[in-house]
Design a protein around this motif. Structure first.
Motif, short mmCIF file in Angstrom:
data_model
loop_
_atom_site.label_atom_id
_atom_site.label_comp_id
_atom_site.label_asym_id
_atom_site.label_seq_id
_atom_site.Cartn_x
_atom_site.Cartn_y
_atom_site.Cartn_z
N ARG A 1 -0.08 -0.09 -2.88
CA ARG A 1 0.93 0.73 -3.55
C ARG A 1 2.08 -0.11 -4.11
NH1 ARG A 1 4.81 5.65 -1.22
NH2 ARG A 1 5.90 5.98 -3.21
N GLU B 1 -0.24 3.58 2.81
CA GLU B 1 -0.26 4.63 1.80
C GLU B 1 -1.70 4.81 1.30
OE1 GLU B 1 3.33 5.66 0.97
OE2 GLU B 1 3.06 4.63 2.87
N GLN C 1 -1.57 12.94 -1.02
CA GLN C 1 -1.19 11.56 -0.76
C GLN C 1 -0.39 11.49 0.53
OE1 GLN C 1 1.32 9.89 -3.78
NE2 GLN C 1 1.21 7.82 -2.99
N ILE D 1 2.34 9.45 2.47
CA ILE D 1 3.37 8.47 2.12
C ILE D 1 4.32 8.24 3.28
CG2 ILE D 1 3.26 9.03 -0.35
CD1 ILE D 1 5.87 10.63 0.00
N THR D 2 4.90 7.04 3.31
CA THR D 2 5.92 6.71 4.31
C THR D 2 7.25 6.33 3.65
OG1 THR D 2 5.16 4.42 4.37
CG2 THR D 2 4.20 5.92 5.98
N GLU E 1 9.66 6.74 -0.34
CA GLU E 1 9.78 7.20 -1.71
C GLU E 1 10.31 6.07 -2.58
OE1 GLU E 1 12.20 10.73 -1.37
OE2 GLU E 1 10.42 12.02 -1.22
N TYR F 1 -4.30 4.55 -7.60
CA TYR F 1 -2.88 4.55 -7.95
C TYR F 1 -2.67 4.47 -9.46
CZ TYR F 1 -0.78 4.42 -3.33
OH TYR F 1 -0.34 4.77 -2.08
N GLN G 1 8.84 -3.13 0.45
CA GLN G 1 7.86 -2.06 0.64
C GLN G 1 6.85 -2.42 1.74
OE1 GLN G 1 6.46 -0.15 -3.27
NE2 GLN G 1 7.58 -1.93 -4.00
#
Length: 600
Positions: free
Chosen positions: A299, A385, A416, A418-419, A421, A478, A559
């Motif tokens: 990601r 992700e 999706q 996600i952890t 934003e 993605y 990230q």
């Protein structure tokens, strides 16, 4: 009874230095008795004799169940021990089957003894499930720096299970680093049935280890020094007593002898474990950790590729505007800046068209996900992700039968996990005020884009050649998602043709190169040694080159680091801190453990 100033329970010292912890990994076939090993230990720590334990509160750390048949009436009864637990399932024989790794931390003197209970190998669901279980084990132990012992649990007589047994042992040894051989310990369970001898398993095991030595030139010791024979049937005896089932004197005497023998073996086992050289987990994880790191990068790489395309387009547009009106050059070059907002808990969101909408923020068109389908989603097995991952079917908002979300009614494939934003806002680079500055910025962005794509292709080739689990090209998922989002923005009036074309070209280039690589390794016996495949020790320096990119490197690293923290937080929720009654401090086995540790 404890005095007012004396605590009624012995608790784990959570402030201890992790380097001082005693970490023991339990491995073995499904149903071999790993969970009973832990339950048995808890009871041995609290009482010296079987009779004392029978009259005391039973320690049932892990829930389990078994069937008991009365000798005279042949009446069958299911005996349940402990409270129901989401981590444990019971098979048709009532055996406790661990579904995912958990660790159980016992207070032993001034140290913490951590027993890591792993899913069984030789799963009835087949080879794919075994591979997933190995991946789960390696991922879970990555949070610990060392292992003191790697206990392979076996049953004494396995002559009828040679194929399954061979697979289990070979897979265990294949995934462990060479240096782990000093920490491998063989523990035979249910050994009372063979008078505390290894039985027929001994011959098969020795043959497999000899075969491993010939093929891999690595000798794994199998001697009395690293072999321990236990029988945790007394734990079942305690369960029967707690369920008001009376046993004969002969049966009770047999269980007493088993208790006495097993307590001695646990002491010998602990003495052996604490004298082993520490096995650095990073050695065993070199391949697995490299794979995890690459998957975590997917990601961040895709987000950065899109960001670069957006900033190249902004720079080109600004250059055209400056050529028309030189006065605006002093305002600086507009560029999208990134803010990574880590979520308190993992979340499942829907990416389908009907659950997304375009919004305008500061004159910029953005995509907003309207449907936060599962706001706190600790999805088992997901450590990064993911889009279009079959494990999304396990999310509690997804109806497993229909594959549709119960909140938004869209397919699981559109969801999706996600952890964090990824938010962008335009800022002005006042230092880039001349046309030459703008041209240099465009050149630097293109250079970083090329380097990022080159690195990721190399990493993907490594995964295709080495991955433990079957591999999906997550990067393509993605890119498809981002292209769809950009097309939605375009329909809303955004002038972003360059961004769409850049992402489409990246996807095309990636597919062409990786598909060609796949064809070249199809007939390779050892894919890991194929041409153009990185070695595990080359992965981390290569990823380090991404982190050092002057424009986008810092955000890529932020990230990835965030994903590591999220993974560790999820793993920590599977750690059980065992509290023992204060009387355990005076038990024979606890005092022996403490002496062994203090005299190490």
């Amino acid at each position: 009874m404890a005095s007012r100033n004396q605590p009624s329970m012995i608790k784990v010292k959570r402030t201890n230095d992790p380097a001082d912890d005693i970490n023991v990994l339990l491995l073995g076939q499904t149903g071999v008795g790993k969970s009973t090993f832990i339950n048995g230990l808890a009871n041995y720590l609290c009482n010296d004799t079987l009779e004392q334990a029978a009259n005391d509160q039973m320690q049932a750390i892990i829930p389990s169940a078994f069937s008991f048949t009365h000798d005279e009436t042949f009446e069958e009864r299911m005996i349940n021990i402990g409270l129901d637990d989401e981590h444990e399932n019971f098979n048709e024989h009532g055996q406790s089957c661990t579904q995912q790794c958990r660790s159980f931390v016992f207070p032993v003197g001034e140290k913490n003894l951590r027993i890591i209970d792993a899913p069984g190998i030789g799963d009835t669901r087949g080879l794919d499930q075994d591979n997933k279980n190995f991946h789960e084990i390696l991922t879970f132990i990555s949070q610990y720096e060392h292992l003191n012992g790697i206990c392979i649990l076996l049953k004494p007589n396995e002559e009828r299970l040679t194929i399954l047994f061979r697979f289990c042992i070979n897979e265990l040894l294949r995934h462990l680093h060479e240096s782990a051989k000093e920490n491998i310990i063989f523990v035979f369970t249910n050994a009372r049935s063979t008078f505390f001898k290894p039985g027929a398993t001994s011959k098969i095991l020795r043959a497999l280890l000899d075969e491993h030595k010939q093929k891999q030139n690595i000798e794994v010791s199998f001697t009395r020094d690293n072999t321990f024979l236990l029988d945790n049937e007394p734990f079942r005896y305690l369960a029967l007593r707690k369920n008001s089932i009376e046993l004969s004197n002969e049966q009770t005497l047999s269980y007493q002898k088993s208790w006495e023998h097993t307590v001695k073996e646990y002491s010998n086992l602990m003495r052996h474990i604490v004298t082993r050289p520490l096995h650095a987990v990073s050695n065993t994880l070199s391949l697995n950790e490299a794979e995890q790191l690459i998957r975590k990068l997917t990601r961040p790489i895709a987000e950065t590729a899109k960001l670069i395309q957006e900033n190249i387009q902004l720079a080109k547009q600004h250059k055209e505007n400056v050529l028309k009106n030189p006065k605006i050059a002093s305002q600086g070059l507009p560029q999208n800046d990134v803010r990574i907002r880590h979520l308190d808990n993992p979340r499942t969101v829907c990416t389908s068209d009907k659950c997304c909408q375009t919004i305008t923020v500061n004159n910029e068109i953005k995509i907003e996900y309207k449907s936060k389908c599962h706001d706190i989603c600790y999805l088992k097995g997901v450590v990064q992700e993911t889009i279009n991952d079959p494990r999304m079917l396990d999310c509690e908002v997804i109806d497993y039968k229909t594959g549709q979300c119960t909140k938004c009614k869209c397919s699981w494939q559109k969801h999706q996990h996600i952890t964090y934003e990824y938010e962008t806002n335009v800022r002005r680079l006042t230092e880039a005020s001349s046309l030459s500055d703008i041209d240099k910025r465009i050149s630097d962005l293109k250079d970083e884009k090329s380097k990022i794509e080159d690195v990721y292709k190399k990493l993907s080739k490594f995964l295709h050649a080495n991955a433990i689990l079957p591999l999906n090209d997550d990067i393509l998922e993605y890119l498809r998602l981002f292209i769809k989002e950009e097309q939605m923005k375009k329909s809303a009036g955004n002038q972003n043709n360059d961004v769409i074309q850049g992402l489409e070209q990246m996807m095309k280039d990636y597919e062409e190169e990786i598909n060609l690589f796949k064809k070249t390794i199809e007939n390779e016996k050892d894919r890991s040694n194929a041409k153009d495949v990185l070695k595990p020790d080359e992965i981390f320096p290569l990823v380090g080159s991404l982190y050092r990119l002057p424009i986008n490197g810092k955000k890529i690293r932020e990230q990835v680091d965030g994903l590591k923290i999220s993974q560790n937080n999820i793993s920590s929720k599977r750690e059980v801190f065992v509290e023992l009654p204060v009387k355990a401090n005076s038990s024979t086995i606890m005092r022996q453990f403490q002496n062994i540790i203090s005299n190490k």
